[in-house]
Design an enzyme around this catalytic site. Structure first.
Site, mmCIF file in Angstrom:
data_model
loop_
_atom_site.group_PDB
_atom_site.id
_atom_site.type_symbol
_atom_site.label_atom_id
_atom_site.label_comp_id
_atom_site.label_asym_id
_atom_site.label_seq_id
_atom_site.Cartn_x
_atom_site.Cartn_y
_atom_site.Cartn_z
ATOM 1 N N GLU A 192 14.671 86.996 46.609
ATOM 2 C CA GLU A 192 14.639 85.908 45.630
ATOM 3 C C GLU A 192 13.228 85.687 45.080
ATOM 4 O O GLU A 192 12.756 84.561 44.974
ATOM 5 C CB GLU A 192 15.182 84.615 46.241
ATOM 6 C CG GLU A 192 16.627 84.739 46.667
ATOM 7 C CD GLU A 192 17.259 83.426 47.094
ATOM 8 O OE1 GLU A 192 18.399 83.187 46.682
ATOM 9 O OE2 GLU A 192 16.630 82.657 47.822
ATOM 10 N N GLU B 206 24.534 73.129 52.031
ATOM 11 C CA GLU B 206 24.337 73.514 50.640
ATOM 12 C C GLU B 206 25.659 73.826 49.928
ATOM 13 O O GLU B 206 25.863 73.427 48.788
ATOM 14 C CB GLU B 206 23.417 74.749 50.617
ATOM 15 C CG GLU B 206 23.178 75.317 49.243
ATOM 16 C CD GLU B 206 22.233 76.532 49.287
ATOM 17 O OE1 GLU B 206 21.722 76.876 50.366
ATOM 18 O OE2 GLU B 206 22.015 77.115 48.216
ATOM 19 N N ASP C 298 25.704 84.158 51.617
ATOM 20 C CA ASP C 298 24.817 83.003 51.709
ATOM 21 C C ASP C 298 25.539 81.739 52.152
ATOM 22 O O ASP C 298 25.806 80.860 51.329
ATOM 23 C CB ASP C 298 24.182 82.758 50.324
ATOM 24 C CG ASP C 298 22.983 81.834 50.397
ATOM 25 O OD1 ASP C 298 22.486 81.617 51.507
ATOM 26 O OD2 ASP C 298 22.552 81.352 49.337
HETATM 27 C C1 GCV Z 1 15.196 78.819 50.919
HETATM 28 C C2 GCV Z 1 19.888 80.508 49.287
HETATM 29 C C3 GCV Z 1 19.467 79.121 48.913
HETATM 30 C C4 GCV Z 1 17.966 79.040 48.743
HETATM 31 C C5 GCV Z 1 17.288 79.539 50.023
HETATM 32 C C6 GCV Z 1 17.774 80.950 50.292
HETATM 33 C C7 GCV Z 1 17.205 81.501 51.579
HETATM 34 O O1 GCV Z 1 19.713 81.368 48.224
HETATM 35 O O2 GCV Z 1 20.128 78.731 47.751
HETATM 36 O O3 GCV Z 1 17.620 77.711 48.483
HETATM 37 O O4 GCV Z 1 15.896 79.491 49.907
HETATM 38 O O5 GCV Z 1 19.168 80.952 50.415
HETATM 39 O O6 GCV Z 1 17.915 81.469 52.562
HETATM 40 O O7 GCV Z 1 16.073 81.957 51.591
#
Ligand code: GCV
Length: 698
Positions: free
Chosen positions: A289, A391, A363
């Protein structure tokens, strides 16, 4: 006048207590037990005796606090042994690290209860266990226990500005701005709560890390927190930003094979340990990411992790290297990326590195099959990461108990060494002979008075700790203990509430992503449904990529006619999902793309089944509201009202999920709704038009 006096008396009698039940005390409320129970426990709790060390002092203080509250007495912390005393004894080499034994013994002719342990920390855990016996009205008999997993770590995705990524319970409990001068007393209660469930490590900052947390002023702040945590056996860890040498010291590169980079990290480790002598180590999100990582220099994950591990090793530190890699440059099925990147470096990680793997390959979805890396790298220390914050499971408002989700992953059979090769046995090290083991949970704690926003989200935090201690434990038993300690041990309350909790995750999967659908949440904040989103730059950013719904059918083909992600599992594990007619249909559309008229096991068509599931999910939340309404006599008004309000939001949002999803999928299938299913309240354009720029946690 008499009327006035009566009114005043009435007001006094019914006024709220000075400290209402606001959830702050979590499962450590220590409210008085019934007189009949107190009479049983009191003779075994007349005094508390133990050495004077930082951890034993917190142990004695906790025992005193607990016993005073639970038994309504002033329990002396004494020096001399008397009948009925609780004696803390450490240094018993026969007891495993962090383990304990509680047993009745005679010391100098006095009948006492001894909590023995090898380490002070073991005695602390034994004390919390002793208190739990009383909190749950269990007898104090001989109890021997030890954690099956060595590192039981909470990951805070807390930012240095006080915001919390994917946090739904206020801002961070770490006030970086005013630390180290101002250390919030709340941190002590936080440490007590973590220790009570066996947590022994806390990562203080977000994995999307800023290099600043590695600078001297921030290390001083981290040490101020470490000082509070130390007497509770908790080490602090930091998320390390890969490019810190460039950002903090102007190095030209962060290549892990560059000697100057290695020297930078070695010096940084020395500095950290000068400031935080018992620092735990680093957690790293690299090349995922948009985060920097060794891949930027064409180095692999092992080369990256090992460089940091080498810097920490002389100090006893460790690296938790995350397997959550999600690269925007990889056109493969997103579910395959981690396996493809990590499997080739099996056997190459240093011994003080743990590979931290999310429960599923995408995720933290309401349901995912276990991550294919579990069992695929027997020479690597593999640890499990679960999300405690929700989330994708209703965030701050929905009552969704995640114990069953964690348990489902832990009990999943990878077949890596034949039948019974569960994820639990991989992460507790027993399957492949690892002693360096771990489990991490992404925190749901913020500065809300009740820590987790929703009172019931405390249960996820609690369940995480209990399962990290014993990954074979039952999420139902854990829920039952939590309910008794947090609310009431009245069976008329415990049974329906535990049943409601146990069903709640399935309910959420039904109204959000039934039959193995995934990632249908709105973009960015992930709040609410967004199955129609299909125009984002990268295919896998779009919910439509995951459902692949069109006029003919729905689902992601991960068999060999599709992405073949199923081949990343052992043949025995893959077999259970190979045949869409026979498999557990809760994973159906994760692995298969099927026509709308496909006959599922109920005899319905896939279309009818999908719609029926959405409808059922929404109805199940309405049933949860009824269950809770009947619990009013057993709960304090504050928490009863708060939970009722959240359930009201959940019921509305479950209906929204149902209606929006049905609307969207109907626009693809063109099929009529099954008999008896009410049409969505609005048309699809209405659901598409909803916008939530201020949704929290993003
Ligand atoms: C901390 C997902 C979440 C992100 C998170 C990522 C991760 O993509 O939406 O907010 O980032 O996981 O676990 O690194």
């Amino acid at each position: 006048m008499r009327r006035l006096i009566a009114a005043v008396c009435f007001a006094i009698a019914f006024a709220s207590p000075a400290f209402a039940e606001d959830g702050y005390d979590l499962w450590l409320r220590y409210k008085p037990v019934e007189a009949s129970y107190a009479a049983q426990y009191k003779p075994q709790a007349t005094a508390i005796i133990g050495d004077d060390t930082p951890i034993l002092n917190s142990t004695k203080a906790e025992l005193k606090r607990g016993l005073d509250g639970l038994l309504g007495q002033d329990t002396p912390v004494a020096q001399a042994v008397t009948n009925g005393a609780i004696v803390l004894q450490t240094g018993d080499k026969d007891i495993a690290e962090d383990g304990f034994r509680i047993e009745a013994k005679s010391i100098d002719g006095h009948r006492v209860t001894v909590i023995s342990a090898n380490t002070d920390q073991g005695a602390l855990y034994g004390a919390f266990r002793y208190l739990r016996q009383i909190q749950t009205r269990q007898p104090i008999t001989t109890i021997a226990d030890a954690p099956k997993i060595r590192l039981r770590v909470i990951n805070h995705w807390d930012n240095l500005d006080g915001s919390v990524e994917r946090g739904y319970s206020g801002t961070s409990i770490f006030d970086w701005w005013r630390l180290p001068d101002l250390v919030d007393a709340r941190l002590t209660d936080y440490a007590r709560a973590e220790a009570s469930i066996g947590v022994n490590g806390v990562v203080l900052n977000n994995v999307n890390a800023k290099a600043d947390s590695l600078t001297a002023p921030y290390l001083e702040k981290a040490e101020a927190i470490a000082k509070v945590f130390r007497p509770y056996g908790i080490k602090v860890y930091l998320s390390a930003r890969w490019s810190a040498p460039i950002e903090l010291s102007g190095l030209k590169t962060a290549d892990p094979l560059d000697p100057a980079v290695q020297a930078w990290w070695n010096a940084k480790a020395d500095e950290i340990y000068r400031i935080i002598p018992d620092f735990g180590g680093f957690l790293v999100k690299a090349n995922s990411e948009g985060q920097p990582g060794p891949g930027d220099y064409k180095r692999n994950h092992a080369q990256g992790a090992n460089m940091l591990a080498a810097a920490l090793k002389p100090h006893g530190g460790i690296v938790m290297w995350r397997a959550f890699v999600y690269s925007e440059h990889d056109a493969n099925d997103r579910a395959k990326q981690a396996y493809n990147e990590f499997k080739p470096v099996e056997g190459q990680f240093a011994d003080n590195v743990l590979l931290q793997i999310k429960n599923g390959a995408i995720d933290f979805q309401p349901r995912e099959p276990f991550h294919p890396l579990f069992g695929a790298m027997p020479k690597t220390n593999e640890m499990l990461e679960v999300q405690i914050t929700k989330e994708y499971l209703g965030q701050g408002t929905h009552l969704v108990y995640q114990g069953p989700l964690y348990e489902e992953t832990l009990k999943a059979d990878t077949f890596s060494e034949g039948k019974g090769s569960t994820v639990a046995k991989i992460i507790d090290g027993s399957l492949d002979n690892h002693t360096f083991t771990g489990m991490a949970g992404v925190s749901n704690v913020g500065d809300d008075r009740n820590w987790t926003g929703n009172d019931f989200s405390q249960a996820d935090w609690y369940a995480f700790g209990r399962l990290a201690w014993n990954p074979e434990a039952s999420s139902r038993d854990i829920a039952s203990d939590w309910v008794k300690m947090t609310f009431s041990d009245d069976p008329a309350f415990v049974k329906p509430v535990v049943d409601m909790m146990m069903a709640s995750r399935e309910t959420a999967a039904n109204y959000m992503t039934p039959l193995g659908l995934a990632h249908q949440m709105a973009t960015g904040h992930h709040y609410g449904p967004g199955p129609w989103v299909c125009d984002l730059a990268r295919p896998e950013w779009n919910p439509c990529y995951y459902a692949k719904a069109d006029a003919k059918g729905i689902g992601f083909d991960r068999t060999k006619t599709g992405s073949d992600a199923i081949a990343q599992y052992t043949p025995a594990a893959a077999k259970q999902w190979a045949d869409p007619k026979k498999m557990d249909e809760r994973y159906l559309l994760w692995f298969h793309h099927l026509p709308w008229n496909f006959k599922v096991q109920s005899g319905r068509t896939l279309w009818d089944e999908l719609i029926t599931n959405y409808d059922m999910g929404a109805k199940q939340v309405a049933a949860m509201q009824q269950t809770w309404a009947a619990m009013k006599p057993y709960v304090d008004p504050e928490r009863f009202t708060a939970v009722s309000a959240n359930l009201g939001i959940q019921a509305r949002e479950a209906k929204w999920w149902r209606d929006a999803s049905i609307s969207y999928f109907q626009s693809k299938s063109g099929l009529a709704l099954p008999a008896g299913i009410a049409p969505p309240e609005h048309d699809l354009d209405y659901y598409k038009s909803l916008d939530f720029p201020y949704a929290p946690g993003h």
